[in-house]
Design a protein around this motif. Structure first.
Motif, short mmCIF file in Angstrom:
data_model
loop_
_atom_site.label_atom_id
_atom_site.label_comp_id
_atom_site.label_asym_id
_atom_site.label_seq_id
_atom_site.Cartn_x
_atom_site.Cartn_y
_atom_site.Cartn_z
N TRP A 153 0.84 -1.02 -0.07
CA TRP A 153 0.01 -0.09 -0.21
C TRP A 153 0.75 1.11 0.00
N SER A 154 0.42 2.29 -0.76
CA SER A 154 1.18 3.53 -0.90
C SER A 154 0.85 4.33 0.41
N GLY A 155 1.46 5.33 0.39
CA GLY A 155 1.27 6.50 1.53
C GLY A 155 0.00 7.10 1.32
N TRP A 156 -0.45 8.16 2.17
CA TRP A 156 -1.83 8.81 1.59
C TRP A 156 -1.19 10.06 0.60
N HIS A 157 -2.20 10.24 -0.36
CA HIS A 157 -2.06 11.31 -1.30
C HIS A 157 -3.27 12.11 -1.27
N GLU A 158 -3.02 13.57 -1.18
CA GLU A 158 -4.02 14.58 -1.24
C GLU A 158 -4.55 14.96 -2.69
N LEU A 159 -5.60 14.94 -3.04
CA LEU A 159 -6.26 15.35 -4.31
C LEU A 159 -6.49 16.65 -4.16
N GLU A 160 -6.50 17.43 -5.43
CA GLU A 160 -7.10 18.78 -5.56
C GLU A 160 -8.42 18.78 -5.52
N THR A 161 -8.97 19.74 -4.84
CA THR A 161 -10.63 19.51 -4.77
C THR A 161 -11.22 20.92 -5.65
N ASP A 162 -10.24 21.83 -5.72
CA ASP A 162 -10.87 23.13 -6.33
C ASP A 162 -11.43 23.24 -7.71
N GLY A 163 -10.94 22.04 -8.51
CA GLY A 163 -11.19 22.10 -9.98
C GLY A 163 -10.68 23.06 -10.83
N GLU A 164 -9.26 23.23 -10.72
CA GLU A 164 -8.44 24.11 -11.24
C GLU A 164 -8.45 24.07 -12.90
N ASP A 165 -8.53 22.95 -13.42
CA ASP A 165 -8.85 22.62 -14.80
C ASP A 165 -10.30 22.86 -15.01
N GLY A 166 -10.50 23.34 -16.24
CA GLY A 166 -12.18 23.14 -16.40
C GLY A 166 -12.43 24.08 -17.46
N PRO A 167 -13.71 23.85 -18.00
CA PRO A 167 -14.50 24.73 -18.78
C PRO A 167 -15.04 25.76 -18.16
N ASP A 168 -15.27 26.97 -19.22
CA ASP A 168 -15.85 28.27 -18.51
C ASP A 168 -17.49 27.99 -18.98
N ALA A 169 -17.94 28.96 -18.76
CA ALA A 169 -19.40 28.98 -18.95
C ALA A 169 -19.75 28.90 -20.30
N ARG A 226 -0.52 29.09 -13.41
CA ARG A 226 -0.72 29.85 -12.27
C ARG A 226 -0.80 31.28 -12.25
N ASP A 227 -0.67 31.76 -13.76
CA ASP A 227 -0.86 32.91 -13.88
C ASP A 227 -2.25 33.45 -13.96
N ALA A 228 -3.18 32.49 -14.19
CA ALA A 228 -4.54 32.74 -14.16
C ALA A 228 -5.42 32.10 -13.10
N PHE A 229 -4.93 31.17 -12.36
CA PHE A 229 -5.49 30.50 -11.31
C PHE A 229 -4.72 30.21 -10.23
N ASN A 230 -5.19 30.32 -9.13
CA ASN A 230 -4.68 30.04 -7.81
C ASN A 230 -4.27 28.38 -7.64
#
Length: 402
Positions: free
Chosen positions: A105-121, A373-377
């Motif tokens: 078993w691997s160690g624990w990995h934290e996943l990004e939850t903020d949806g930094e990639d994605g479509p615009d409206a 990162r120039d466009a998103f946190n």
């Protein structure tokens, strides 16, 4: 199989949503139902001659320990839900996986939850809403995916944000398969750097591996294409997947990302316009024509009049290989040169989403070759790759003859 929870001791209280000890069985044997949870659902790709892969959804039932079996190994995973993309904002999702070859078993990995990639409206968002409405499902959200390599077990630990746990929480396990065979060309040839007639500062086109070349299952994406205006910015990303891979395995990585973007996120296609592996090979991403301004889903708020180029790997501490940097510079120079955009220049863009660094409708200045990162946190494209962008601009401008 019993899973040690020793790693959880001493942590603040969390909602332990699922621990799944997955034991590989014959491919024809379905997964068994787990205590307290519904049976998993599989969304296979088209069963092409070489295999299109699949995405298996395992429901996460709050406060219960779920143990079961799965018939398929997986190489990539993420956690999805029914509801807005930012429904888990302020929360955490951690996973660990079991190596299919060693059982470790691997160690624990934290996943990004903020949806930094994605479509615009609009674009993907409109398609996703329409598709999910027909299917009777709420709009989907999902974490960033994690490349695990061949795995047959997974544990998931979720701490909800202020809004609480969203409905329909599930872990999505992606098997990229062996790729769908196609009779189409596997790549487009590179243009000679010192030959041919080019207009203005158009750079030579690098060799580009087509979607047929990396084995895309075209049956799972939306059939129509969406285009934007002339590309004025190339946003550089990293895929946050493994950095230590054989270049011959890059198509498998891309297929897994593609399946997750389409079948788990509910997007019309893979989000990136192009991808580049550690050997500098350039791959076609979103369908619609490499020389056309295909509307992507890579930089929330700034997908219009831009292209997303993803370096395959995680470049937070690992330095990007020189060949990879060369590949990124070549595709950026060519794509920007199609509209005579100076790769070393700047341009002004207007945000299309409040989720970006700039409120919707706000203008912002970007270099023609910018980082995510120039466009998103976000840390993307990584602390080791981002400082290389000035070199990429210089090289891309040189290829344009500037």
């Amino acid at each position: 199989m019993r899973i040690s929870l020793r790693a959880l001791r001493g942590r603040p209280p969390v909602v332990l949503l699922a621990v799944l000890a997955a034991v590989l069985t014959l491919p024809s044997i379905p997964a068994e139902a787990r205590a307290g949870g519904a049976a998993p659902t599989a969304r296979p790709g088209a069963p092409g001659p070489a295999g299109g892969g699949s995405v298996t959804s395992l429901p996460l039932t709050g406060g219960r320990l779920l143990v079961g079996r799965t018939a398929r190994r997986f190489d990539l995973l993420g956690v999805g839900w029914d509801g807005p993309a930012r429904a888990l904002a302020g929360g955490t999702v951690k996973v660990r996986t079991r190596d299919a070859a060693t059982g470790v078993w691997s160690g624990w990995h934290e996943l990004e939850t903020d949806g930094e990639d994605g479509p615009d409206a609009g674009a993907d968002a409109a398609v996703t809403t329409a598709v999910t409405a027909v299917a009777g499902r709420a709009p989907r959200g999902a974490t960033a995916p994690l490349w695990t390599g061949p795995s047959d077990g997974v544990a998931v630990e979720v701490t909800p944000g202020p809004a609480g746990p969203p409905p329909g929480l599930r872990v999505e396990l992606v098997d990229p398969g062996e790729g769908v065979r196609s009779t189409g060309p596997r790549s487009t040839a590179a243009e000679p750097s010192d030959g041919g007639r080019r207009i203005g500062h158009q750079a030579p086109r690098p060799e580009i591996v087509t979607r047929a070349g990396w084995g895309a299952d075209e049956s799972i994406r939306e059939p129509e294409f969406v285009y934007t205006g002339p590309v004025r910015v190339v946003f550089v990303h990293h895929t946050a997947t493994t950095t230590e891979y054989a270049c011959s395995d890059a198509p498998r990585l891309i297929r897994a990302i593609y399946q997750y973007h389409v079948q788990s996120n509910g997007w019309r296609d893979i989000g990136y316009n192009f991808l580049v592996d550690r050997c500098g090979t350039v791959y076609e991403g979103r369908a619609g024509g490499t020389d056309l301004p295909v509307h992507g889903a890579h930089t929330l708020g700034f997908n219009t009049d831009s292209a997303g180029v993803a370096a395959i790997g995680t470049f937070v501490t690992d330095l990007p290989p020189a060949d990879l940097l060369t590949g990124v510079a070549r595709i950026a120079a060519w794509k920007l040169g199609l509209t005579d955009q100076d790769a070393a220049g700047s341009t002004r863009m207007v945000s299309g989403s409040d989720g970006s660094l700039y409120p919707a409708g706000t203008g912002a200045d970007f270099r023609a070759v910018s980082g995510h990162r120039d466009a998103f946190n976000t840390e993307c494209p990584g602390d080791a790759l981002y400082p290389k962008l000035p070199e990429l601009r210089t090289e891309a401008a040189r290829l344009q003859g500037r």
